[in-house]
Design a protein around this motif. Structure first.
Motif, PDB file in Angstrom:
ATOM      1  N   ARG A  47       0.812  -1.216   0.000  1.00 26.02           N
ATOM      2  CA  ARG A  47       0.000   0.000   0.000  1.00 26.02           C
ATOM      3  C   ARG A  47       0.845   1.266   0.000  1.00 26.02           C
ATOM      4  O   ARG A  47       0.329   2.365  -0.178  1.00 26.02           O
ATOM      5  CB  ARG A  47      -0.897   0.043   1.245  1.00 26.02           C
ATOM      6  CG  ARG A  47      -2.084  -0.873   1.217  1.00 26.02           C
ATOM      7  CD  ARG A  47      -3.111  -0.442   2.252  1.00 26.02           C
ATOM      8  NE  ARG A  47      -2.556  -0.341   3.590  1.00 26.02           N
ATOM      9  CZ  ARG A  47      -2.604  -1.310   4.482  1.00 26.02           C
ATOM     10  NH1 ARG A  47      -3.169  -2.461   4.177  1.00 26.02           N
ATOM     11  NH2 ARG A  47      -2.092  -1.137   5.686  1.00 26.02           N
ATOM     12  N   ARG A 123      -0.813   8.110  -4.788  1.00 26.45           N
ATOM     13  CA  ARG A 123      -1.887   7.239  -4.308  1.00 26.45           C
ATOM     14  C   ARG A 123      -1.292   6.076  -3.529  1.00 26.45           C
ATOM     15  O   ARG A 123      -0.109   5.775  -3.635  1.00 26.45           O
ATOM     16  CB  ARG A 123      -2.732   6.732  -5.484  1.00 26.45           C
ATOM     17  CG  ARG A 123      -3.426   7.881  -6.203  1.00 26.45           C
ATOM     18  CD  ARG A 123      -4.233   7.436  -7.392  1.00 26.45           C
ATOM     19  NE  ARG A 123      -4.911   8.577  -7.989  1.00 26.45           N
ATOM     20  CZ  ARG A 123      -6.116   8.993  -7.642  1.00 26.45           C
ATOM     21  NH1 ARG A 123      -6.791   8.346  -6.710  1.00 26.45           N
ATOM     22  NH2 ARG A 123      -6.667  10.037  -8.218  1.00 26.45           N
ATOM     23  N   ASP A 127      -4.923   2.093  -5.519  1.00 29.93           N
ATOM     24  CA  ASP A 127      -5.108   3.346  -6.255  1.00 29.93           C
ATOM     25  C   ASP A 127      -6.035   4.304  -5.509  1.00 29.93           C
ATOM     26  O   ASP A 127      -6.919   4.929  -6.099  1.00 29.93           O
ATOM     27  CB  ASP A 127      -5.661   3.056  -7.655  1.00 29.93           C
ATOM     28  CG  ASP A 127      -5.326   4.172  -8.633  1.00 29.93           C
ATOM     29  OD1 ASP A 127      -4.280   4.815  -8.457  1.00 29.93           O
ATOM     30  OD2 ASP A 127      -6.125   4.403  -9.561  1.00 29.93           O
ATOM     31  N   THR A 128      -5.824   4.431  -4.189  1.00 27.97           N
ATOM     32  CA  THR A 128      -6.629   5.318  -3.360  1.00 27.97           C
ATOM     33  C   THR A 128      -5.889   6.638  -3.152  1.00 27.97           C
ATOM     34  O   THR A 128      -4.712   6.650  -2.788  1.00 27.97           O
ATOM     35  CB  THR A 128      -6.902   4.673  -1.983  1.00 27.97           C
ATOM     36  OG1 THR A 128      -7.547   3.421  -2.190  1.00 27.97           O
ATOM     37  CG2 THR A 128      -7.802   5.574  -1.142  1.00 27.97           C
ATOM     38  N   THR A 190      -3.419   6.144   6.864  1.00 27.87           N
ATOM     39  CA  THR A 190      -3.247   5.267   5.704  1.00 27.87           C
ATOM     40  C   THR A 190      -2.495   3.982   6.036  1.00 27.87           C
ATOM     41  O   THR A 190      -2.525   3.038   5.256  1.00 27.87           O
ATOM     42  CB  THR A 190      -2.476   5.996   4.589  1.00 27.87           C
ATOM     43  OG1 THR A 190      -1.163   6.336   5.074  1.00 27.87           O
ATOM     44  CG2 THR A 190      -3.195   7.273   4.169  1.00 27.87           C
TER      45      THR A 190
END
Length: 416
Positions: A47, A123, A127-128, A190
């Motif tokens: 991530r 991101r 793909d956030t 995140t």
């Protein structure tokens, strides 16, 4: 009948078997917990960056470039000139290019110089885009955006002023006290290095170093915060450039062009390939965690085997009665195997519930450590793991079953 007898026999010895169930439950909970955390650590690596096709930095090791540009660990051997960055950004294959500048910190947390568009292009995960829990990106020269962990650990709120330090470390003797920054935004959590970073503009990084040389302020060369605003603050160089390309095919063309760039030694790496290479270095740690948790499960099963073998002496009369009323040898073995499987099943289910509850209760602690759990519930793949544990528990009953088979009916019914 054998199933009913196995359940009844187990229930009659529920006090003793309760400890075995507890042991298996704890071992299964530990196994699932460790596996879940291991999966999340791997997912956290994956991530860390998404949507970025190339990372450009000074020529050197690929892992070193990945560590300081994505994980903000370590230092670059040298910087990239602003002219080289502009040529990369103007390349026909490039859709966007985000220069970042490193070298400063605040109370042990890394300060990253980046344009406001950084929060749009960079991101994470699948793909956030980076989101704000409070505030918005910086607009003024002396604005700063905090990562979620920085704001939480240091207890900062919007509108507060902070002072950046030169270099890394929780304590610094070179603070930029004459140019404080105002907090205008706090990013949402995140589970990536973004949470442990502070963000300012690249121009701000230049501004706070006006009048500095070799990492120290030069006497008589200092200028006030307002005087610096009037200067040209275009950076002379940056630490690295994160690049998004227009097509996947263009990625390799651009990488080859950058790696063969003659004006200065540069290299472009693929983030995904570098992340995989980094994870390979940590595979031994991953395997060690798995081995330790598996050993705990094996210890639980060995404990159950020991209890079953120990209890055979007390159950000789019970087993002899079964033999006397016509039970065949395989009936005795099957009943003990079934008892072991039932105990393992109950322990595995309790362990599963304990793992889910434990992950839920420990999630705040894990978040403080920078590990965000996407889900507290194990995937369906764990069902196979639980079935294997139950099957192993059932097989554990074979040896006690064979031992029981060897006991003669006459010996079991005697007064001895």
């Amino acid at each position: 009948m054998l199933i009913k007898e196995a359940i009844a026999s187990s229930w009659s010895r529920r006090g003793t078997l309760a400890f075995i169930v507890l042991t298996i439950a704890l071992s299964v909970a530990l196994l699932i917990g460790v596996e879940k955390v291991r999966e999340e650590v791997r997912a956290s690596f994956d991530r860390s960056i998404a949507g970025t096709d190339l990372i450009v930095g000074a020529r050197g090791g690929e892992l070193q470039l990945l560590l300081y540009s994505v994980f903000h660990i370590g230092q670059a051997t040298r910087n990239i000139s602003w002219d080289s960055y502009q040529k990369i950004a103007a390349n026909r294959y490039v859709e966007w290019a985000e220069p970042i500048s490193l070298g400063d910190s605040h109370r042990g947390y890394r300060v990253v110089g980046a344009a406001p568009s950084f929060f749009e292009h960079i991101r994470i995960g699948r793909d956030t885009a980076l989101g704000f829990s409070q505030g918005a990106p910086y607009k003024d020269l002396y604005d700063v955006v905090l990562g979620a962990e920085v704001a939480k650990v240091l207890g900062y709120q919007l509108g507060e002023q902070i002072v950046l330090s030169h270099g890394m470390g929780k304590k610094s003797f070179s603070d930029h006290k004459d140019k404080p920054f105002r907090i205008v935004g706090i990013l949402a959590g995140t589970g990536t290095p973004v949470d442990r970073s502070l963000f300012v503009s690249n121009e701000a990084i230049t501004a706070i170093h006006v009048g500095w040389e070799a990492g120290v302020p030069i006497a008589g060369m200092q200028q006030s915060a307002e005087e610096v605003r009037k200067l040209s603050l275009t950076p002379k160089d940056v630490t690295a450039v994160l690049v998004g390309v227009k097509s996947k095919l263009g990625t390799f063309h651009l990488q080859r062009q950058i790696n063969s760039y003659r004006k200065e030694p540069l290299q472009a790496i693929l983030p995904g390939a570098a992340l995989q290479q980094l994870w390979e270095l940590l595979r031994n740690v991953e395997s060690a965690l798995l081995i330790v948790s598996a050993c705990v499960v094996v210890a639980g099963l060995i404990g159950m085997l020991a209890v079953l073998l120990t209890s055979l002496s007390a159950r000789r009369r019970e087993l002899a009665i079964f033999r006397a009323v016509g039970a065949r040898p395989w009936h005795i073995v099957f009943m003990l195997v079934l008892e072991s499987a039932l105990v393992s099943l109950v322990g595995a289910l309790l362990g599963l519930l304990a793992a889910v509850l434990g992950l839920y209760l420990l999630s705040p602690v894990l978040e403080d450590m920078g590990l965000y759990l996407e889900s507290y519930y194990p995937s369906w793949e764990y069902l196979t793991l639980l079935l294997m544990i139950v099957a192993a528990g059932g097989l554990t009953g074979i040896w006690p079953g064979l031992q029981a088979y060897r006991l003669s009916a006459a010996d079991g019914l005697s007064s001895r």
